[in-house]
Design a protein around this motif. Structure first.
Motif, PDB file in Angstrom:
ATOM      1  N   GLN A  77       0.829  -1.204   0.000  1.00 58.12           N
ATOM      2  CA  GLN A  77       0.000   0.000   0.000  1.00 58.12           C
ATOM      3  C   GLN A  77       0.868   1.260   0.000  1.00 58.12           C
ATOM      4  O   GLN A  77       0.759   2.127   0.854  1.00 58.12           O
ATOM      5  CB  GLN A  77      -0.951  -0.025   1.196  1.00 58.12           C
ATOM      6  CG  GLN A  77      -1.897  -1.208   1.195  1.00 58.12           C
ATOM      7  CD  GLN A  77      -2.894  -1.162   0.059  1.00 58.12           C
ATOM      8  OE1 GLN A  77      -3.673  -0.216  -0.062  1.00 58.12           O
ATOM      9  NE2 GLN A  77      -2.880  -2.177  -0.794  1.00 58.12           N
ATOM     10  N   THR A  78       1.736   1.341  -1.007  1.00 59.71           N
ATOM     11  CA  THR A  78       2.622   2.496  -1.153  1.00 59.71           C
ATOM     12  C   THR A  78       1.833   3.682  -1.702  1.00 59.71           C
ATOM     13  O   THR A  78       0.716   3.527  -2.207  1.00 59.71           O
ATOM     14  CB  THR A  78       3.759   2.174  -2.142  1.00 59.71           C
ATOM     15  OG1 THR A  78       3.168   1.889  -3.423  1.00 59.71           O
ATOM     16  CG2 THR A  78       4.588   0.980  -1.689  1.00 59.71           C
ATOM     17  N   ALA A 126     -13.146   1.389  -4.912  1.00 54.84           N
ATOM     18  CA  ALA A 126     -12.298   2.354  -4.213  1.00 54.84           C
ATOM     19  C   ALA A 126     -11.512   1.649  -3.110  1.00 54.84           C
ATOM     20  O   ALA A 126     -11.947   0.627  -2.570  1.00 54.84           O
ATOM     21  CB  ALA A 126     -13.163   3.462  -3.615  1.00 54.84           C
ATOM     22  N   LEU A 127     -10.359   2.200  -2.797  1.00 56.48           N
ATOM     23  CA  LEU A 127      -9.520   1.626  -1.742  1.00 56.48           C
ATOM     24  C   LEU A 127     -10.167   1.797  -0.376  1.00 56.48           C
ATOM     25  O   LEU A 127     -10.823   2.804  -0.107  1.00 56.48           O
ATOM     26  CB  LEU A 127      -8.150   2.308  -1.720  1.00 56.48           C
ATOM     27  CG  LEU A 127      -7.225   2.023  -2.891  1.00 56.48           C
ATOM     28  CD1 LEU A 127      -5.955   2.859  -2.748  1.00 56.48           C
ATOM     29  CD2 LEU A 127      -6.886   0.547  -2.981  1.00 56.48           C
ATOM     30  N   GLY A 128      -9.916   0.825   0.470  1.00 51.66           N
ATOM     31  CA  GLY A 128     -10.300   0.911   1.869  1.00 51.66           C
ATOM     32  C   GLY A 128      -9.039   0.842   2.715  1.00 51.66           C
ATOM     33  O   GLY A 128      -7.918   0.932   2.193  1.00 51.66           O
ATOM     34  N   PHE A 129      -9.199   0.658   4.005  1.00 50.09           N
ATOM     35  CA  PHE A 129      -8.059   0.490   4.903  1.00 50.09           C
ATOM     36  C   PHE A 129      -7.627  -0.967   4.837  1.00 50.09           C
ATOM     37  O   PHE A 129      -8.443  -1.881   5.018  1.00 50.09           O
ATOM     38  CB  PHE A 129      -8.447   0.878   6.328  1.00 50.09           C
ATOM     39  CG  PHE A 129      -7.361   0.613   7.337  1.00 50.09           C
ATOM     40  CD1 PHE A 129      -6.175   1.308   7.288  1.00 50.09           C
ATOM     41  CD2 PHE A 129      -7.545  -0.345   8.321  1.00 50.09           C
ATOM     42  CE1 PHE A 129      -5.161   1.058   8.200  1.00 50.09           C
ATOM     43  CE2 PHE A 129      -6.548  -0.605   9.253  1.00 50.09           C
ATOM     44  CZ  PHE A 129      -5.354   0.105   9.188  1.00 50.09           C
ATOM     45  N   ALA A 130      -6.352  -1.217   4.600  1.00 54.50           N
ATOM     46  CA  ALA A 130      -5.852  -2.570   4.380  1.00 54.50           C
ATOM     47  C   ALA A 130      -5.636  -3.367   5.655  1.00 54.50           C
ATOM     48  O   ALA A 130      -5.389  -4.561   5.592  1.00 54.50           O
ATOM     49  CB  ALA A 130      -4.541  -2.511   3.588  1.00 54.50           C
ATOM     50  N   GLY A 131      -5.724  -2.722   6.810  1.00 53.96           N
ATOM     51  CA  GLY A 131      -5.452  -3.431   8.061  1.00 53.96           C
ATOM     52  C   GLY A 131      -3.965  -3.352   8.384  1.00 53.96           C
ATOM     53  O   GLY A 131      -3.138  -3.116   7.504  1.00 53.96           O
ATOM     54  N   ALA A 132      -3.633  -3.534   9.650  1.00 59.85           N
ATOM     55  CA  ALA A 132      -2.232  -3.423  10.067  1.00 59.85           C
ATOM     56  C   ALA A 132      -1.966  -4.404  11.194  1.00 59.85           C
ATOM     57  O   ALA A 132      -2.838  -4.679  12.024  1.00 59.85           O
ATOM     58  CB  ALA A 132      -1.931  -2.001  10.529  1.00 59.85           C
ATOM     59  N   GLU A 133      -0.753  -4.964  11.200  1.00 57.28           N
ATOM     60  CA  GLU A 133      -0.306  -5.870  12.243  1.00 57.28           C
ATOM     61  C   GLU A 133       1.108  -5.487  12.646  1.00 57.28           C
ATOM     62  O   GLU A 133       1.850  -4.898  11.858  1.00 57.28           O
ATOM     63  CB  GLU A 133      -0.307  -7.320  11.738  1.00 57.28           C
ATOM     64  CG  GLU A 133      -1.682  -7.849  11.403  1.00 57.28           C
ATOM     65  CD  GLU A 133      -1.636  -9.300  10.958  1.00 57.28           C
ATOM     66  OE1 GLU A 133      -0.819 -10.072  11.505  1.00 57.28           O
ATOM     67  OE2 GLU A 133      -2.400  -9.650  10.052  1.00 57.28           O
ATOM     68  N   VAL A 134       1.496  -5.862  13.832  1.00 60.21           N
ATOM     69  CA  VAL A 134       2.843  -5.609  14.323  1.00 60.21           C
ATOM     70  C   VAL A 134       3.846  -6.352  13.449  1.00 60.21           C
ATOM     71  O   VAL A 134       3.646  -7.521  13.105  1.00 60.21           O
ATOM     72  CB  VAL A 134       2.980  -6.064  15.806  1.00 60.21           C
ATOM     73  CG1 VAL A 134       4.428  -5.995  16.263  1.00 60.21           C
ATOM     74  CG2 VAL A 134       2.085  -5.226  16.704  1.00 60.21           C
ATOM     75  N   ASP A 135       4.914  -5.657  13.081  1.00 62.09           N
ATOM     76  CA  ASP A 135       6.039  -6.258  12.367  1.00 62.09           C
ATOM     77  C   ASP A 135       5.644  -6.879  11.021  1.00 62.09           C
ATOM     78  O   ASP A 135       6.140  -7.937  10.658  1.00 62.09           O
ATOM     79  CB  ASP A 135       6.742  -7.285  13.264  1.00 62.09           C
ATOM     80  CG  ASP A 135       8.191  -7.481  12.867  1.00 62.09           C
ATOM     81  OD1 ASP A 135       8.779  -6.579  12.243  1.00 62.09           O
ATOM     82  OD2 ASP A 135       8.747  -8.563  13.172  1.00 62.09           O
ATOM     83  N   ALA A 137       4.506  -5.904   6.727  1.00 62.45           N
ATOM     84  CA  ALA A 137       4.408  -4.902   5.667  1.00 62.45           C
ATOM     85  C   ALA A 137       2.967  -4.435   5.565  1.00 62.45           C
ATOM     86  O   ALA A 137       2.034  -5.215   5.807  1.00 62.45           O
ATOM     87  CB  ALA A 137       4.859  -5.497   4.341  1.00 62.45           C
ATOM     88  N   TYR A 138       2.780  -3.177   5.217  1.00 66.93           N
ATOM     89  CA  TYR A 138       1.428  -2.663   5.019  1.00 66.93           C
ATOM     90  C   TYR A 138       0.988  -3.062   3.619  1.00 66.93           C
ATOM     91  O   TYR A 138       1.298  -2.404   2.622  1.00 66.93           O
ATOM     92  CB  TYR A 138       1.372  -1.148   5.229  1.00 66.93           C
ATOM     93  CG  TYR A 138      -0.037  -0.590   5.133  1.00 66.93           C
ATOM     94  CD1 TYR A 138      -1.075  -1.146   5.876  1.00 66.93           C
ATOM     95  CD2 TYR A 138      -0.319   0.470   4.304  1.00 66.93           C
ATOM     96  CE1 TYR A 138      -2.371  -0.651   5.790  1.00 66.93           C
ATOM     97  CE2 TYR A 138      -1.608   0.989   4.209  1.00 66.93           C
ATOM     98  CZ  TYR A 138      -2.630   0.421   4.953  1.00 66.93           C
ATOM     99  OH  TYR A 138      -3.915   0.912   4.861  1.00 66.93           O
TER     100      TYR A 138
END
Length: 157
Positions: A77-78, A126-135, A137-138
């Motif tokens: 998600q750059t 349309a793009l949404g939020f991709a989610g995030a986790e510790v350690d 890559a987004y």
């Protein structure tokens, strides 16, 4: 002998029609930072036609094909991906308002020996939020609602 090859070098590109119903042969734009492309195939729904007298095995005939309806593209998600995807969504929306389809091209790496690309039409979401986790890559999934699987054909220029 079969030529096995790596997935390194695959690309996803798109182009909006400039002539209604005609896939462009050039001008496809690459979507950067894609890390995963889902499989795409259209499986017919099996329709059971087994007669009541049958005592051993069901019989089927092919029904309507179903490609699943949604194609998943996973990408880093750059900002380059975000910009490219937003440009795609805008171009597809503008084209659709004028009756033009958006065509997608999956390009095989040069090392594959393939001279064709794989094509389909669809409407990107349309793009949404991709989610995030510790350690981690987004990365996240983006979606294209498929309209038609065109299949293999000559690669664009």
């Amino acid at each position: 002998m079969a030529l096995e090859f790596s997935t390194a070098g695959f690309k996803l590109k798109y182009a909006v029609e400039v002539s209604q119903g005609v896939r462009p042969v050039s001008g496809f734009v690459e979507i950067p930072d894609v890390v995963s492309l889902a499989a795409m195939n259209s499986a017919p729904t099996p329709i059971d036609v087994t007669p009541l007298a049958e005592t051993y095995k069901h019989r089927y005939i092919p029904g309507l094909s179903d490609d699943g309806g949604t194609y998943e593209v996973t990408a880093n998600q750059t900002t380059a991906f975000k910009t490219a995807w937003e440009t795609l969504v805008s171009a597809a929306s503008t084209g659709k308002a004028s009756g033009f389809a958006t065509h997608f091209e999956i390009v095989f790496p040069a090392s594959s020996g393939y001279t064709d690309s794989f094509y389909f039409t669809g409407d990107p979401s349309a793009l949404g939020f991709a989610g995030a986790e510790v350690d981690q890559a987004y990365q996240g999934a983006s979606y294209i609602t498929t309209n038609e699987i065109e299949g293999f054909d000559t690669a664009s220029t």
